[in-house]
Design an enzyme around this catalytic site. Sequence first.
Site, short mmCIF file in Angstrom:
data_model
loop_
_atom_site.label_atom_id
_atom_site.label_comp_id
_atom_site.label_asym_id
_atom_site.label_seq_id
_atom_site.Cartn_x
_atom_site.Cartn_y
_atom_site.Cartn_z
N SER A 88 58.43 57.59 26.60
CA SER A 88 57.61 57.99 27.75
C SER A 88 56.16 58.22 27.36
CB SER A 88 58.14 59.28 28.38
OG SER A 88 59.46 59.12 28.80
N1 SAH Z 1 63.37 60.37 25.11
C1 SAH Z 1 63.18 59.10 24.43
C2 SAH Z 1 62.96 57.94 25.38
C3 SAH Z 1 64.14 57.72 26.22
S1 SAH Z 1 64.26 56.17 27.03
C4 SAH Z 1 62.05 59.17 23.43
O1 SAH Z 1 61.39 60.22 23.31
O2 SAH Z 1 61.84 58.18 22.74
C5 SAH Z 1 65.84 56.50 27.76
C6 SAH Z 1 66.98 56.46 26.79
O3 SAH Z 1 68.15 56.82 27.51
C7 SAH Z 1 67.24 55.08 26.20
O4 SAH Z 1 67.21 55.15 24.81
C8 SAH Z 1 68.64 54.72 26.72
O5 SAH Z 1 69.41 53.97 25.80
C9 SAH Z 1 69.22 56.10 26.96
N2 SAH Z 1 70.35 56.13 27.90
C10 SAH Z 1 70.53 55.39 29.02
N3 SAH Z 1 71.71 55.73 29.62
C11 SAH Z 1 72.26 56.72 28.87
C12 SAH Z 1 73.47 57.48 28.96
N4 SAH Z 1 74.35 57.31 29.94
N5 SAH Z 1 73.70 58.40 28.00
C13 SAH Z 1 72.82 58.61 26.98
N6 SAH Z 1 71.68 57.91 26.85
C14 SAH Z 1 71.39 56.97 27.77
#
Ligand code: SAH
Length: 248
Positions: A88
């Site tokens: 983000s």
């Molecule tokens: N917070 C992260 C960015 C997150 S992007 C950072 O600081 O880099 C959103 C993330 O959520 C992705 O890596 C994706 O794989 C994960 N995601 C999507 N669906 C999910 C689920 N059901 N459970 C856990 N993670 C999930």
Amino acid sequence: MIIAGAAGVILLLATGLWVASPALGNTDPYEATRQRMMEHDLRGRDITDLRVLAAMARVPRHLFVDPSLAPLAYGDFPLPIAGGQTISQPYIVALMTQWAEIQPGHKVLEVGTGSGYQAAVLACLTDRVYSIELIPELAQGAAARLAKLGYSQVQVRSGDGYQGWPEQAPFDAILVTAAAPEIPAALKAQLREGGGRLIMPLKTFGGFQTLIRLTRHGNRFITEDICPVRFVPLVKPDPKRSKIGERP
Ligand code: SAH
């Protein structure tokens, strides 16, 4: 704002934002772009919590992206990470963290570890951080990166964030960094009854998303809208194919 010479140093010291990062030593090529982010994108908007600002100043965001993207790491936008996901925009990381109102000793769950950057920011505020990531390669990469940079107190696991982390509940705060059409019931149930807070992007109609905060008081939940946002989707894994609870 351009801060020159000794007056600038005094100002930064006075505001508590002159925080040396042990991971960086004295040769940090991104000092100037990080200071621009701090002044323009965070303090210049509505990030006022000094502990959140200190965390954002401290965590080396350029070490959480591909080296080719490091020069862009402190820009006012999200960046791609592995697995077609995104890290983000710094302002949104800071905003979610500020609304979480984390104090030392609070227990925090992040859903969507991605690169591990948001988890590292949370780890500057409390040493009880748990983070779940659906994609095993991302979970492994983030766990290794966090350990290498000295955030070894963060516990990362690969699994479905829709289920939360029941063994560690209740949580004082839960941050979901991917968007869903509704708040997962398990996450609501894992909030601490006396004031637990969940911050997440909710899909509304027409592809729009709103960042919301849900605060739990017993069995009563209060919802506040924060602002419009754009996040990658929170994926609902096929229960027949997923390996829930698998550790990296
Ligand atoms: N917070 C992260 C960015 C997150 S992007 C950072 O600081 O880099 C959103 C993330 O959520 C992705 O890596 C994706 O794989 C994960 N995601 C999507 N669906 C999910 C689920 N059901 N459970 C856990 N993670 C999930």
